[in-house]
Design a protein around this motif. Structure first.
Motif, mmCIF file in Angstrom:
data_model
loop_
_atom_site.group_PDB
_atom_site.id
_atom_site.type_symbol
_atom_site.label_atom_id
_atom_site.label_comp_id
_atom_site.label_asym_id
_atom_site.label_seq_id
_atom_site.Cartn_x
_atom_site.Cartn_y
_atom_site.Cartn_z
ATOM 1 N N UNK A 1 0.806 -1.206 0.006
ATOM 2 C CA UNK A 1 -0.028 -0.120 0.154
ATOM 3 C C UNK A 1 1.005 1.140 -0.012
ATOM 4 N N UNK A 2 1.919 1.316 0.766
ATOM 5 C CA UNK A 2 2.680 2.271 0.849
ATOM 6 C C UNK A 2 3.525 2.636 -0.745
ATOM 7 N N UNK A 3 3.929 1.547 -1.386
ATOM 8 C CA UNK A 3 4.305 1.379 -2.752
ATOM 9 C C UNK A 3 3.455 2.226 -3.706
ATOM 10 N N UNK A 4 2.043 2.029 -3.455
ATOM 11 C CA UNK A 4 1.155 2.614 -4.264
ATOM 12 C C UNK A 4 0.993 4.069 -3.883
ATOM 13 N N UNK A 5 0.994 4.352 -2.723
ATOM 14 C CA UNK A 5 0.904 5.831 -2.311
ATOM 15 C C UNK A 5 2.055 6.372 -2.883
ATOM 16 N N UNK A 6 3.231 5.736 -2.477
ATOM 17 C CA UNK A 6 4.490 6.541 -3.196
ATOM 18 C C UNK A 6 4.403 6.930 -4.654
ATOM 19 N N UNK A 7 3.895 6.032 -5.592
ATOM 20 C CA UNK A 7 3.745 6.016 -6.929
ATOM 21 C C UNK A 7 2.623 7.107 -7.244
ATOM 22 N N UNK A 8 1.682 7.204 -6.482
ATOM 23 C CA UNK A 8 0.652 8.390 -6.599
ATOM 24 C C UNK A 8 1.489 9.783 -6.243
ATOM 25 N N UNK A 9 2.055 9.567 -5.258
ATOM 26 C CA UNK A 9 2.764 11.209 -5.100
ATOM 27 C C UNK A 9 3.674 11.487 -5.776
ATOM 28 N N UNK A 10 4.464 10.559 -6.566
ATOM 29 C CA UNK A 10 5.432 10.648 -7.567
ATOM 30 C C UNK A 10 4.807 11.002 -8.920
ATOM 31 N N UNK A 11 3.663 10.524 -9.048
ATOM 32 C CA UNK A 11 2.859 10.898 -10.404
ATOM 33 C C UNK A 11 2.459 12.198 -10.508
ATOM 34 N N UNK A 12 1.377 12.540 -9.584
ATOM 35 C CA UNK A 12 0.526 13.399 -9.557
ATOM 36 C C UNK A 12 1.177 14.604 -9.312
ATOM 37 N N UNK A 13 1.871 15.018 -7.994
ATOM 38 C CA UNK A 13 2.160 16.328 -7.872
ATOM 39 C C UNK A 13 3.555 16.596 -8.405
ATOM 40 N N UNK A 14 4.455 15.654 -8.800
ATOM 41 C CA UNK A 14 5.543 15.702 -9.433
ATOM 42 C C UNK A 14 5.454 15.653 -11.087
ATOM 43 N N UNK A 15 4.457 15.261 -11.664
ATOM 44 C CA UNK A 15 4.627 15.428 -13.038
ATOM 45 C C UNK A 15 4.967 14.205 -13.644
ATOM 46 N N UNK A 16 5.272 12.976 -12.961
ATOM 47 C CA UNK A 16 6.059 11.959 -13.255
ATOM 48 C C UNK A 16 4.982 10.913 -14.339
ATOM 49 N N UNK A 17 5.281 9.884 -14.560
ATOM 50 C CA UNK A 17 4.714 8.969 -15.447
ATOM 51 C C UNK A 17 3.830 8.182 -14.593
ATOM 52 N N UNK A 18 2.647 8.013 -15.259
ATOM 53 C CA UNK A 18 1.539 7.259 -14.226
ATOM 54 C C UNK A 18 1.965 5.589 -14.462
ATOM 55 N N UNK A 19 3.029 5.314 -15.120
ATOM 56 C CA UNK A 19 3.360 3.962 -15.248
ATOM 57 C C UNK A 19 3.615 3.200 -13.835
ATOM 58 N N UNK A 20 4.300 3.992 -12.968
ATOM 59 C CA UNK A 20 4.539 3.286 -11.704
ATOM 60 C C UNK A 20 3.353 3.025 -10.835
ATOM 61 N N UNK A 21 2.521 3.820 -11.318
ATOM 62 C CA UNK A 21 0.973 3.546 -10.602
ATOM 63 C C UNK A 21 0.215 2.343 -10.728
ATOM 64 N N UNK A 22 0.484 2.235 -12.221
ATOM 65 C CA UNK A 22 -0.284 0.843 -12.693
ATOM 66 C C UNK A 22 0.289 -0.427 -11.927
#
Length: 122
Positions: free
Chosen positions: A59-80
């Protein structure tokens, strides 16, 4: 403004790396506790507690992926990837509770391999 976005993206990426490393470590420790499950009286308790910790790490991995993607403008691939991993972790927990080692063990090996792969990609 670009400096702030870059700093935010860097923090998100670092948090994501730490989350993946933690997940990988917890899965490895689950393999160790599975061995203890077969050889000692306290192995079942360790494996049960470890399952909860591993699920929390997913769950922490998913949270970190969302935080890296949304505010940071990163790729959505880690979220998937993190979402898929949380699904695998959920299936793993269900198989463990149901005592289905013929699927539980290979899925654990697959999860460890995928987690190491995700860690190597970061």
């Amino acid at each position: 403004m670009a400096t702030q976005v870059t700093a935010t993206a860097q923090r998100g990426s670092t948090f994501l790396q730490v989350a993946i490393a933690l997940q990988t470590l917890t899965i490895f420790l689950q393999a160790v506790s599975a061995g203890l499950l077969l050889t000692s009286s306290y192995g079942e308790v360790l494996h049960s507690v470890g399952a909860r910790v591993m699920y929390g790490a997913s769950m922490l991995y998913l949270l970190a992926a969302v935080l890296a993607w949304k505010p940071g403008g990163g790729s959505p691939r880690p979220v998937r990837h993190a979402s898929g991993f949380l699904v695998l972790a959920s299936v793993q927990v269900v198989l463990g509770i149901a005592h289905v080692p013929s699927f539980h063990l290979p899925l654990g090996v697959l999860m460890f391999g995928l987690s190491v792969l995700a860690l190597a990609r970061r």
